[in-house]
Scaffold this active site. Sequence first.
Site, PDB file in Angstrom:
ATOM      1  N   ARG A  20     -10.651   8.930 -14.079  1.00 34.36           N
ATOM      2  CA  ARG A  20     -10.393   9.378 -15.439  1.00 34.36           C
ATOM      3  C   ARG A  20      -9.240   9.274 -16.037  1.00 34.36           C
ATOM      4  O   ARG A  20      -8.795   9.776 -17.186  1.00 34.36           O
ATOM      5  CB  ARG A  20     -10.882  10.899 -15.450  1.00 34.36           C
ATOM      6  CG  ARG A  20     -12.569  11.310 -15.440  1.00 34.36           C
ATOM      7  CD  ARG A  20     -12.965  12.521 -15.312  1.00 34.36           C
ATOM      8  NE  ARG A  20     -14.247  12.735 -15.385  1.00 34.36           N
ATOM      9  CZ  ARG A  20     -15.119  12.602 -14.335  1.00 34.36           C
ATOM     10  NH1 ARG A  20     -14.442  12.636 -13.228  1.00 34.36           N
ATOM     11  NH2 ARG A  20     -16.517  12.787 -14.432  1.00 34.36           N
ATOM     12  N   ASN A  21      -8.411   8.611 -14.975  1.00 37.26           N
ATOM     13  CA  ASN A  21      -7.084   8.184 -15.461  1.00 37.26           C
ATOM     14  C   ASN A  21      -7.139   6.997 -16.482  1.00 37.26           C
ATOM     15  O   ASN A  21      -7.238   5.935 -16.036  1.00 37.26           O
ATOM     16  CB  ASN A  21      -6.122   8.049 -14.247  1.00 37.26           C
ATOM     17  CG  ASN A  21      -4.581   7.582 -14.530  1.00 37.26           C
ATOM     18  OD1 ASN A  21      -4.306   7.217 -15.219  1.00 37.26           O
ATOM     19  ND2 ASN A  21      -4.174   8.389 -13.320  1.00 37.26           N
ATOM     20  N   ASP A  83      -8.757   4.256  -3.192  1.00 33.62           N
ATOM     21  CA  ASP A  83      -8.059   5.180  -2.644  1.00 33.62           C
ATOM     22  C   ASP A  83      -6.540   4.935  -1.914  1.00 33.62           C
ATOM     23  O   ASP A  83      -6.560   3.775  -1.416  1.00 33.62           O
ATOM     24  CB  ASP A  83      -8.791   5.930  -1.358  1.00 33.62           C
ATOM     25  CG  ASP A  83      -8.263   7.121  -0.962  1.00 33.62           C
ATOM     26  OD1 ASP A  83      -7.971   8.062  -1.883  1.00 33.62           O
ATOM     27  OD2 ASP A  83      -8.334   7.795   0.186  1.00 33.62           O
ATOM     28  N   TYR A 168       4.524  10.297  -4.804  1.00 38.48           N
ATOM     29  CA  TYR A 168       5.819  10.128  -3.881  1.00 38.48           C
ATOM     30  C   TYR A 168       6.845   8.862  -4.454  1.00 38.48           C
ATOM     31  O   TYR A 168       7.690   8.622  -3.900  1.00 38.48           O
ATOM     32  CB  TYR A 168       5.510   9.678  -2.301  1.00 38.48           C
ATOM     33  CG  TYR A 168       4.663  10.870  -1.898  1.00 38.48           C
ATOM     34  CD1 TYR A 168       5.380  11.900  -1.280  1.00 38.48           C
ATOM     35  CD2 TYR A 168       3.188  10.797  -1.866  1.00 38.48           C
ATOM     36  CE1 TYR A 168       4.625  12.835  -0.601  1.00 38.48           C
ATOM     37  CE2 TYR A 168       2.464  11.833  -1.336  1.00 38.48           C
ATOM     38  CZ  TYR A 168       3.141  12.868  -0.907  1.00 38.48           C
ATOM     39  OH  TYR A 168       2.330  13.753  -0.208  1.00 38.48           O
TER      40      TYR A 168
END
Length: 211
Positions: A20-21, A83, A168
Amino acid sequence: MQSQTAGHPAPPHRLVLATRNAGKISELRAILEAAGLGVELVGADAYPDVPDVKETGVTFAENALLKAHALAQATGHPAVADDSGLCVDVLGGAPGIFSARWAGRHGDDRANLDLLLAQLSDIDDEHRTAHFACAAALALPDGTERVVEGTLEGTLRHTPAGTGGFGYDPILQPLGETRTCAELTPAEKNAISHRGKAFRALAGVVGELLG
């Protein structure tokens, strides 16, 4: 090759990306367009009744495939999922698949970052090697599957730098760079990123399987 009615090209394949990005959708859409693929890409928001899939795999590839297969079965369309995470050599590859929830709560970037830096506080520069890894999977409703992977090698800073990106990014300095991923422009980051590499490789797979 798909059949065509007189004077009308066949409609493009719909490809569903398990996110949903909006930024991630735009990134893959641009890569597919650059590859000359006439594919209609939509995100998971196009199917609000389809639940999110639990990432129960033990590798990036397993998690990507779980999500892609679930979405392909639920929508009846080819589906893509990815992922990714940070793998630190001195930690044996951790946080790895637990990158997004390293500090205990999923998606708390600052807590994850702070915990990792604390764990590495006494590690010298020469041992702070790490890489971002991404697995991207394509699954078809008939069960066909393909996985590609991309990595971005670098070293970990002792303190965060930069305000771009997420996760990160503020502490990983790519090899050959003097800046962290969070200090790169979006275009600079996409050109070398693990996800960019995986998505570009996936475009070839989409072209091969969907035409």
